[in-house]
Design a protein around this motif. Structure first.
Motif, PDB file in Angstrom:
ATOM      1  N   UNK A  33     -13.057  11.649   3.642  1.00  0.00           N
ATOM      2  CA  UNK A  33     -13.111  10.549   4.685  1.00  0.00           C
ATOM      3  C   UNK A  33     -13.332   9.475   4.402  1.00  0.00           C
ATOM      4  N   UNK A  34     -13.803   8.867   3.294  1.00  0.00           N
ATOM      5  CA  UNK A  34     -14.370   7.548   2.618  1.00  0.00           C
ATOM      6  C   UNK A  34     -12.700   7.099   1.892  1.00  0.00           C
ATOM      7  N   UNK A  35     -11.905   7.955   1.333  1.00  0.00           N
ATOM      8  CA  UNK A  35     -10.791   7.528   0.860  1.00  0.00           C
ATOM      9  C   UNK A  35      -9.790   7.101   1.989  1.00  0.00           C
ATOM     10  N   UNK A  40      -7.007   3.358   5.482  1.00  0.00           N
ATOM     11  CA  UNK A  40      -6.465   2.862   6.782  1.00  0.00           C
ATOM     12  C   UNK A  40      -6.936   1.503   7.208  1.00  0.00           C
ATOM     13  N   UNK A  41      -8.167   1.005   6.584  1.00  0.00           N
ATOM     14  CA  UNK A  41      -8.786  -0.222   7.205  1.00  0.00           C
ATOM     15  C   UNK A  41      -8.089  -1.548   6.424  1.00  0.00           C
ATOM     16  N   UNK A  42      -7.238  -1.228   5.426  1.00  0.00           N
ATOM     17  CA  UNK A  42      -6.418  -2.414   4.569  1.00  0.00           C
ATOM     18  C   UNK A  42      -5.097  -2.392   5.217  1.00  0.00           C
ATOM     19  N   UNK A  43      -4.447  -3.442   4.776  1.00  0.00           N
ATOM     20  CA  UNK A  43      -3.051  -3.700   5.086  1.00  0.00           C
ATOM     21  C   UNK A  43      -2.352  -3.258   3.955  1.00  0.00           C
ATOM     22  N   UNK A  44      -1.373  -2.016   4.392  1.00  0.00           N
ATOM     23  CA  UNK A  44      -0.925  -1.403   3.469  1.00  0.00           C
ATOM     24  C   UNK A  44       0.699  -1.216   3.441  1.00  0.00           C
ATOM     25  N   UNK A  45       1.275  -0.711   2.720  1.00  0.00           N
ATOM     26  CA  UNK A  45       2.720  -0.616   2.718  1.00  0.00           C
ATOM     27  C   UNK A  45       3.586   0.135   1.750  1.00  0.00           C
ATOM     28  N   UNK A  46       4.371   0.509   1.741  1.00  0.00           N
ATOM     29  CA  UNK A  46       5.016   1.363   0.641  1.00  0.00           C
ATOM     30  C   UNK A  46       4.483   2.506   0.316  1.00  0.00           C
ATOM     31  N   UNK A  47       4.162   2.644  -1.259  1.00  0.00           N
ATOM     32  CA  UNK A  47       3.713   4.142  -1.479  1.00  0.00           C
ATOM     33  C   UNK A  47       2.271   4.415  -1.046  1.00  0.00           C
ATOM     34  N   UNK A  48       1.641   3.516  -0.415  1.00  0.00           N
ATOM     35  CA  UNK A  48       0.178   3.864  -0.112  1.00  0.00           C
ATOM     36  C   UNK A  48       0.250   4.747   1.299  1.00  0.00           C
ATOM     37  N   UNK A  49       1.370   4.771   1.951  1.00  0.00           N
ATOM     38  CA  UNK A  49       1.749   5.674   3.038  1.00  0.00           C
ATOM     39  C   UNK A  49       1.428   7.197   2.477  1.00  0.00           C
ATOM     40  N   UNK A  50       1.985   7.543   1.039  1.00  0.00           N
ATOM     41  CA  UNK A  50       1.703   8.915   0.580  1.00  0.00           C
ATOM     42  C   UNK A  50       0.340   8.957   0.398  1.00  0.00           C
ATOM     43  N   UNK A  51      -0.521   8.039   0.086  1.00  0.00           N
ATOM     44  CA  UNK A  51      -2.024   8.308  -0.425  1.00  0.00           C
ATOM     45  C   UNK A  51      -2.545   8.549   1.205  1.00  0.00           C
ATOM     46  N   UNK A  52      -2.158   7.928   1.917  1.00  0.00           N
ATOM     47  CA  UNK A  52      -2.913   8.095   3.265  1.00  0.00           C
ATOM     48  C   UNK A  52      -2.544   9.600   3.959  1.00  0.00           C
ATOM     49  N   UNK A  53      -1.013   9.931   3.684  1.00  0.00           N
ATOM     50  CA  UNK A  53      -0.644  11.365   4.028  1.00  0.00           C
ATOM     51  C   UNK A  53      -1.570  12.285   3.473  1.00  0.00           C
ATOM     52  N   UNK A  54      -1.848  12.165   1.917  1.00  0.00           N
ATOM     53  CA  UNK A  54      -2.299  13.120   1.296  1.00  0.00           C
ATOM     54  C   UNK A  54      -4.018  13.255   1.688  1.00  0.00           C
ATOM     55  N   UNK A 108      -2.408   1.477  -8.989  1.00  0.00           N
ATOM     56  CA  UNK A 108      -1.416   0.815  -9.227  1.00  0.00           C
ATOM     57  C   UNK A 108      -1.465  -0.477  -8.342  1.00  0.00           C
ATOM     58  N   UNK A 109      -1.521  -0.026  -6.886  1.00  0.00           N
ATOM     59  CA  UNK A 109      -1.714  -1.059  -6.122  1.00  0.00           C
ATOM     60  C   UNK A 109      -2.907  -2.115  -6.332  1.00  0.00           C
ATOM     61  N   UNK A 110      -4.007  -1.628  -6.686  1.00  0.00           N
ATOM     62  CA  UNK A 110      -4.893  -2.523  -6.995  1.00  0.00           C
ATOM     63  C   UNK A 110      -4.699  -3.393  -8.058  1.00  0.00           C
ATOM     64  N   UNK A 111      -4.088  -3.113  -9.045  1.00  0.00           N
ATOM     65  CA  UNK A 111      -3.681  -3.831 -10.217  1.00  0.00           C
ATOM     66  C   UNK A 111      -2.821  -5.050  -9.699  1.00  0.00           C
ATOM     67  N   UNK A 131      -9.348  -0.921  -4.691  1.00  0.00           N
ATOM     68  CA  UNK A 131     -10.357  -0.562  -5.716  1.00  0.00           C
ATOM     69  C   UNK A 131     -11.174   0.537  -5.142  1.00  0.00           C
ATOM     70  N   UNK A 132     -11.991   0.425  -3.856  1.00  0.00           N
ATOM     71  CA  UNK A 132     -12.701   1.372  -3.254  1.00  0.00           C
ATOM     72  C   UNK A 132     -11.851   2.705  -2.981  1.00  0.00           C
ATOM     73  N   UNK A 133     -10.530   2.410  -2.428  1.00  0.00           N
ATOM     74  CA  UNK A 133      -9.808   3.732  -2.442  1.00  0.00           C
ATOM     75  C   UNK A 133      -9.708   4.428  -3.696  1.00  0.00           C
ATOM     76  N   UNK A 134      -9.348   3.697  -4.908  1.00  0.00           N
ATOM     77  CA  UNK A 134      -9.163   4.184  -6.115  1.00  0.00           C
ATOM     78  C   UNK A 134     -10.236   5.112  -6.459  1.00  0.00           C
TER      79      UNK A 134
END
Length: 163
Positions: A33-35, A40-54, A108-111, A131-134
């Protein structure tokens, strides 16, 4: 003289027949839930959608498996009910693998957003959210990996039940 307490009063949560349940789906649900929330609270795009799906998929699957196991209703699941320990181990291995990939994506997104980690950077920056999501993804990966190893250990001992 104080009379002894009944044996069942001394049991703690997750304890059955005097043995502790090594599986901790509550921690997996909390870290998942923390992940999910940090992404979800950040502005995301691209491969971050996969992380959200997982994160959403395995949070819901873990919740379902947890309640089926908790209520003892896993026998009602067609075909898989008789192999419940194997189902849980397969779930945990798949979750660990996909959370590992999701953690890599968030790292990768953090970097990629590390340029905005300057003290006086005036625009909104997603670096801290990534960073928190990683970190949360790494914790999820570790918890599911430990749970899979615990299940494999129980299977090697000839046990058929999760706990």
């Amino acid at each position: 003289m104080v009379p002894p307490l009944p044996a069942e009063w001394g049991r703690q949560g997750g304890e059955r027949d005097g043995k502790r349940d090594g599986r901790k789906p509550g921690l997996q649900l909390l870290a998942g839930a923390a992940f999910w929330i940090t992404i979800a609270t950040s502005k995301y795009q691209g491969p971050v959608h996969f992380a959200l799906f997982v994160s959403v998929l395995f949070w819901l699957l873990t919740l379902g498996l947890y309640f089926l196991t908790l209520l003892g209703k896993h026998e009602l699941v067609p075909v898989l009910g008789s192999r419940w320990l194997v189902v849980n181990v397969a779930h945990d291995v798949l979750a660990a693998a996909l959370y590992g990939a999701a953690t890599g994506i968030m790292s990768d997104q953090m970097q990629r957003h590390s340029y905005c980690n300057l003290k006086d950077y005036p625009l909104p920056c997603a670096y801290h959210a990534f960073l928190a999501a990683a970190v949360c993804g790494g914790v999820c990966h570790g918890l599911y990996l430990l749970s899979a190893l615990y299940g494999c250990g129980r299977r090697c001992q000839g046990k058929q039940e999760v706990a």
